[in-house]
Design a protein around this motif. Structure first.
Motif, PDB file in Angstrom:
ATOM      1  N   ALA A 145       6.393  -5.229 -57.990  1.00  0.00           N
ATOM      2  CA  ALA A 145       6.612  -3.923 -57.361  1.00  0.00           C
ATOM      3  C   ALA A 145       7.508  -4.062 -56.132  1.00  0.00           C
ATOM      4  O   ALA A 145       7.135  -3.697 -55.018  1.00  0.00           O
ATOM      5  CB  ALA A 145       5.278  -3.291 -56.982  1.00  0.00           C
ATOM      6  N   GLY A 188      10.212  -9.430 -61.999  1.00  0.00           N
ATOM      7  CA  GLY A 188       9.575  -8.971 -63.232  1.00  0.00           C
ATOM      8  C   GLY A 188      10.076  -9.668 -64.470  1.00  0.00           C
ATOM      9  O   GLY A 188      10.138  -9.066 -65.548  1.00  0.00           O
ATOM     10  N   GLU A 236       2.302  -5.610 -62.095  1.00  0.00           N
ATOM     11  CA  GLU A 236       2.838  -4.747 -61.047  1.00  0.00           C
ATOM     12  C   GLU A 236       2.550  -5.297 -59.655  1.00  0.00           C
ATOM     13  O   GLU A 236       3.332  -5.084 -58.723  1.00  0.00           O
ATOM     14  CB  GLU A 236       2.278  -3.338 -61.180  1.00  0.00           C
ATOM     15  CG  GLU A 236       2.934  -2.340 -60.238  1.00  0.00           C
ATOM     16  CD  GLU A 236       2.464  -0.913 -60.485  1.00  0.00           C
ATOM     17  OE1 GLU A 236       2.832  -0.041 -59.686  1.00  0.00           O
ATOM     18  OE2 GLU A 236       1.731  -0.685 -61.465  1.00  0.00           O
ATOM     19  N   ASP A 242       4.736  -7.249 -66.756  1.00  0.00           N
ATOM     20  CA  ASP A 242       3.549  -6.399 -66.808  1.00  0.00           C
ATOM     21  C   ASP A 242       2.628  -6.587 -65.605  1.00  0.00           C
ATOM     22  O   ASP A 242       1.535  -6.028 -65.583  1.00  0.00           O
ATOM     23  CB  ASP A 242       2.760  -6.688 -68.097  1.00  0.00           C
ATOM     24  CG  ASP A 242       3.555  -6.343 -69.349  1.00  0.00           C
ATOM     25  OD1 ASP A 242       4.303  -5.352 -69.313  1.00  0.00           O
ATOM     26  OD2 ASP A 242       3.423  -7.075 -70.345  1.00  0.00           O
TER      27      ASP A 242
END
Length: 306
Positions: free
Chosen positions: A164, A152, A160, A158
């Motif tokens: 994730a 990230g 995902e 931003d």
């Protein structure tokens, strides 16, 4: 080993700047991958290849990051999301997912899928750091960004679909670095990742470095994702890669590293997912690099001489 291995082809060349890695999964299979794995005592199932449209059919700038440039970002996202589901499904069914690239951008999907419902660490066998971002990349090629995406960093914060993973920098070990961009080098030095260069391997010994990498990646997590870029090897050993860098590991060193991983996995059951990337048959010699990839997968999964 008696575990079932599920082979998943991800024939993507969206992240690279040289065509041909989309044929990597077929070349590795043709090199006898299933037979090599089954020689370890494991069974194999082949889930086939993800459906990946040709790059010529797509606009590399159709989806843009908020700043900087990442070519074929939309297509990379589509591949990553599909591969993440395939990897997660394999793990849920009790199989070890073995993803075949394709370029190294597929690692985004492999990591997201491996980290679904679990905390994971990562070992990155690679000549490159793969820690560029859309803001720092000189080329905009996403195969130089998968670690930054999974963590990230910068514009990936931003996204995902890419980040994730729950991956922590302190659980990432890069092994065999010898080619970094200037901004990428500074970012790696400032990070909490552990980076072992080829000089570290020369000074400390390969197995010492591999043992430490395994300790770092496995500390406090439920499993380890292992990403093996074939340009980790010296080009004299593995010529069929898009971004060769002289001074890599030898054939025997590569096997020794993956054999040590198998030994540690046999003792601690730490291997959660595995991928082989950046085999480019167009640049190869008599499928040597694909054969190397198949052999190294077997070593990682426990193939032994005695």
């Amino acid at each position: 080993m008696t575990r079932s291995v599920r082979i998943i082809g991800a024939p993507s060349d969206y992240g690279a700047n040289r065509r041909g890695v989309d044929m990597g999964p077929s070349a590795i299979r043709y090199a006898g991958l299933a037979d090599q794995i089954e020689a370890t005592g494991a069974s194999t199932t082949d889930a086939g290849d993800l459906a990946v449209p040709r790059a010529e059919e797509r606009d590399p700038d159709r989806e843009r990051p908020a700043s900087g440039r990442a070519k074929f970002l939309r297509e990379t996202r589509e591949v990553a999301e599909e591969l993440a589901d395939e990897v997660a499904d394999a793990i849920a069914d009790g199989d070890l997912p073995l993803a075949l690239g394709g370029d190294h951008s597929i690692a985004i999907g492999s990591l997201v899928g491996s980290a679904r419902d679990a905390e994971v660490g990562a070992i990155w066998f690679d000549a490159h750091g793969d820690f560029n971002t859309p803001e720092t990349s000189p080329s905009g090629n996403v195969h130089g960004m998968p670690l930054a995406a999974a963590l990230g960093k910068d514009g990936f914060a931003d996204m995902e679909w890419a980040n994730a993973t729950g991956l922590r920098e302190e659980n990432v070990a890069l092994v065999g670095l010898r080619s970094l961009d200037a901004d990428e080098r500074a970012d790696i030095l400032e990070s909490e990742m552990t980076a072992f260069t080829m000089s570290d391997i020369d000074e400390r010994g390969l197995l010492t470095v591999v043992d430490e990498a395994i300790d770092i990646a496995s500390r406090g997590v439920e499993g380890v994702h292992v990403s093996l870029d074939l340009d980790w090897l010296d080009p004299n050993e593995a010529p069929g890669v898009g971004t060769p860098v002289r001074g890599g590991v030898t054939y025997r060193e590569a096997h020794a590293a993956l054999e040590r991983l198998a030994d540690r996995n046999r003792a601690d059951d730490l291997l959660r997912s595995l991928e082989l990337v950046e085999v480019n048959p167009i640049l190869d010699e008599r499928n040597r690099t694909a054969e190397m990839a198949a052999e190294l997968a077997a070593s990682a999964l426990g193939k032994r001489i005695l």
